[in-house]
Design a protein around this motif. Structure first.
Motif, short mmCIF file in Angstrom:
data_model
loop_
_atom_site.label_atom_id
_atom_site.label_comp_id
_atom_site.label_asym_id
_atom_site.label_seq_id
_atom_site.Cartn_x
_atom_site.Cartn_y
_atom_site.Cartn_z
N TRP A 195 0.57 -1.65 0.03
CA TRP A 195 0.26 0.12 -0.18
C TRP A 195 0.74 1.52 0.25
O TRP A 195 1.24 1.35 0.77
CB TRP A 195 -1.08 0.13 1.09
N HIS A 196 0.78 2.14 -1.26
CA HIS A 196 1.54 2.99 -1.28
C HIS A 196 0.54 4.44 -0.78
O HIS A 196 -0.52 4.49 -2.13
CB HIS A 196 2.42 3.27 -2.95
N VAL A 197 1.21 4.97 0.42
CA VAL A 197 0.93 6.40 0.52
C VAL A 197 1.75 7.84 0.84
O VAL A 197 2.84 7.35 0.34
CB VAL A 197 0.53 5.91 2.19
N ASP A 239 0.04 -3.38 -5.25
CA ASP A 239 -1.39 -3.07 -5.12
C ASP A 239 -2.35 -2.42 -5.27
O ASP A 239 -3.67 -2.46 -5.81
CB ASP A 239 -0.81 -4.36 -3.79
N LEU A 240 -2.21 -0.69 -4.57
CA LEU A 240 -3.35 -0.03 -3.74
C LEU A 240 -2.09 1.53 -3.49
O LEU A 240 -0.99 0.60 -3.06
CB LEU A 240 -3.90 -0.37 -2.76
N ALA A 241 -2.70 2.37 -4.16
CA ALA A 241 -2.14 3.98 -4.18
C ALA A 241 -3.14 4.58 -3.41
O ALA A 241 -4.25 4.79 -4.19
CB ALA A 241 -1.31 3.76 -5.50
N ASN A 268 -8.37 5.47 -2.17
CA ASN A 268 -7.51 4.43 -2.44
C ASN A 268 -7.80 3.97 -3.75
O ASN A 268 -8.82 3.97 -4.06
CB ASN A 268 -6.78 3.73 -1.79
N ALA A 269 -6.64 3.63 -4.57
CA ALA A 269 -7.01 2.92 -5.81
C ALA A 269 -6.40 1.61 -6.39
O ALA A 269 -5.20 2.00 -5.69
CB ALA A 269 -6.55 3.98 -7.35
N ILE A 270 -5.98 1.04 -7.01
CA ILE A 270 -5.68 -0.40 -7.79
C ILE A 270 -4.31 0.33 -8.85
O ILE A 270 -5.81 0.27 -10.00
CB ILE A 270 -6.52 -1.71 -7.40
N PRO A 271 -3.86 0.22 -9.22
CA PRO A 271 -2.88 0.33 -10.26
C PRO A 271 -3.10 -0.69 -11.12
O PRO A 271 -3.19 -2.06 -10.59
CB PRO A 271 -1.14 0.93 -9.42
#
Length: 411
Positions: free
Chosen positions: A29-31, A81-83, A292-295
């Motif tokens: 999870w990129h934040v 997986d998630l951003a 949040n979005a799924i790249p």
């Protein structure tokens, strides 16, 4: 031979199936955020991991430009997986559409969230991200200054005509040099788009291919702002920061988002409150969204969806409110927000903003034009160093130049 087979089966049951049961999917999870935010988000991960035994989450903090970070990872085939995102419409090819996930999963209901919040992450009919909180621009006012000047606090339904009268009354010349030392209102350096929205000025066409479609309408807005600055109704500079506000002796009103509530509450040494921004040609304000979005190319999209749902769930809504200070996009969490901030006069203005707020332009990477283009033009308008029509024309030309360069870089 039978003993060997039985022995091998026993080993498989003991070790093979045990390992299968223990196997977990790790997602990234990129934040982006402060150390305090990261500490809270680690707690969210702990809660999610405790709720099931199939997925673990690795938190990765992004420094620098979010867009460039994702662009580099996607180009290298290393999508997370998630951003965490704040708008996605201008780059839908960077993300996976969520409509299919939503249609297949009966446990997630779009209707649990405020429609405008979902719409802010919807582009060309596809939902590209799930929101978790919102922040509409509202007006903060120094109630002590209002009382000392004999001016009533703004009404929630006040208009720009009301605003002009109130702001003029709040101006003060403190040293007798016939110059205003304390302004009734100052426009901020960060948030200005709501002035365009409530005047019905479109910054970009819906498809993002044309900036300032109606130059004359933009010129009308600039003429109005220039007149306000020349008349002393608003400060002739972009000085309406929260620091100027809670200094208590600089400006009586500023426009800010709900994320400033805690900061002002902790620093202001005077009575204050909040109110919706005054109504213009249309009822509108600037609405910020985080989600949040799924790249595209995410290694584990199904696992990412499970965590994505959790992050936008009613269960987590109170924690997002505590962490960010902004309301949750989950409708039923409104009461929780009021319990936390209900002592602030006019706090309902924060929640109401999601009903009439407009998000930042969807079809483009707006940050690339917001600060280097819009801010300098507005400074010239307020300082009366450019004509309104020239300002509108310059804004259109410079916006389009930046957009062309951005499309070439990110295509």
């Amino acid at each position: 031979m039978k003993r060997v087979v039985v022995f091998m089966l026993a080993l498989l049951l003991t070790f093979g199936l045990g390992n299968m049961a223990a196997a977990k999917t790790e997602i990234e999870w990129h934040v982006w955020g402060t150390a305090a935010y990261l500490a809270d988000w680690e707690k969210y991960i702990d809660m999610f991991e405790a709720s099931q035994d199939q997925i673990t989450v690795k938190l990765v903090n992004v420094t620098g430009s979010q867009s460039e970070h994702l662009m580099i990872l996607l180009a290298a085939g290393k999508a997370p997986d998630l951003a965490m995102v704040n708008w996605v419409g201008y780059r839908p090819n960077w993300f996976m559409g969520l409509n299919d996930f939503i249609e297949r999963d009966q446990s997630f209901r779009v209707s649990d969230h405020f429609p405008n919040a979902i719409d802010g992450f919807t582009y060309q009919g596809e939902i590209w991200a799930l929101p978790f909180h919102f922040g509409g621009i509202i007006t903060y006012y120094n109630a002590t200054m209002f009382n000392e000047t004999g001016v009533n606090a703004p009404d929630p339904n006040w208009t720009l005509a009301d605003f002009e009268q109130i702001s003029r009354k709040l101006n003060k010349d403190t040293n007798g040099d016939n110059k205003i030392d304390i302004y009734g209102y100052a426009m901020g350096n960060l948030h200005r788009e709501h002035w365009f929205y409530r005047h019905g000025v479109q910054l970009f066409s819906d498809d993002g291919t044309e900036a300032i479609p109606d130059v004359n309408k933009a010129a009308e807005l600039f003429a109005y702002l220039q007149n306000l600055a020349n008349s002393g109704i608003i400060a002739p500079t972009l000085s309406g920061s929260r620091e100027e506000f809670y200094a208590g002796n600089k400006v009586a009103m500023i426009d800010e988002g709900p994320w400033a509530l805690s900061d002002i509450k902790n620093n202001a040494k005077f009575d204050w409150g909040v109110v919706p921004i005054p109504q213009g040609n249309v009822r509108a304000t600037l609405l910020f969204l985080d989600g949040n979005a799924i790249p595209a190319g995410a290694p584990h999209p199904e696992a990412a969806w499970e965590f994505l749902k959790f992050l936008s769930s009613e269960e987590l809504a109170p924690l997002w409110i505590q962490t960010k200070g902004a309301p949750s996009t989950v409708k039923r969490a409104a009461g929780t927000y009021l319990k936390m901030y209900g002592d602030i006069p006019g706090i309902n203005a924060v929640l109401d903003a999601v009903q009439y707020g407009y998000p930042l332009p969807k079809a483009i990477n707006y940050d690339l034009v917001r600060y280097p283009v819009l801010v300098p033009v507005l400074r010239q308008v307020l300082a009366n160093t450019i004509s309104p029509i020239q300002a509108a024309t310059d804004l259109k030309v410079k916006f389009n130049e930046q957009l062309a360069g951005w499309r070439e870089q990110f295509k």
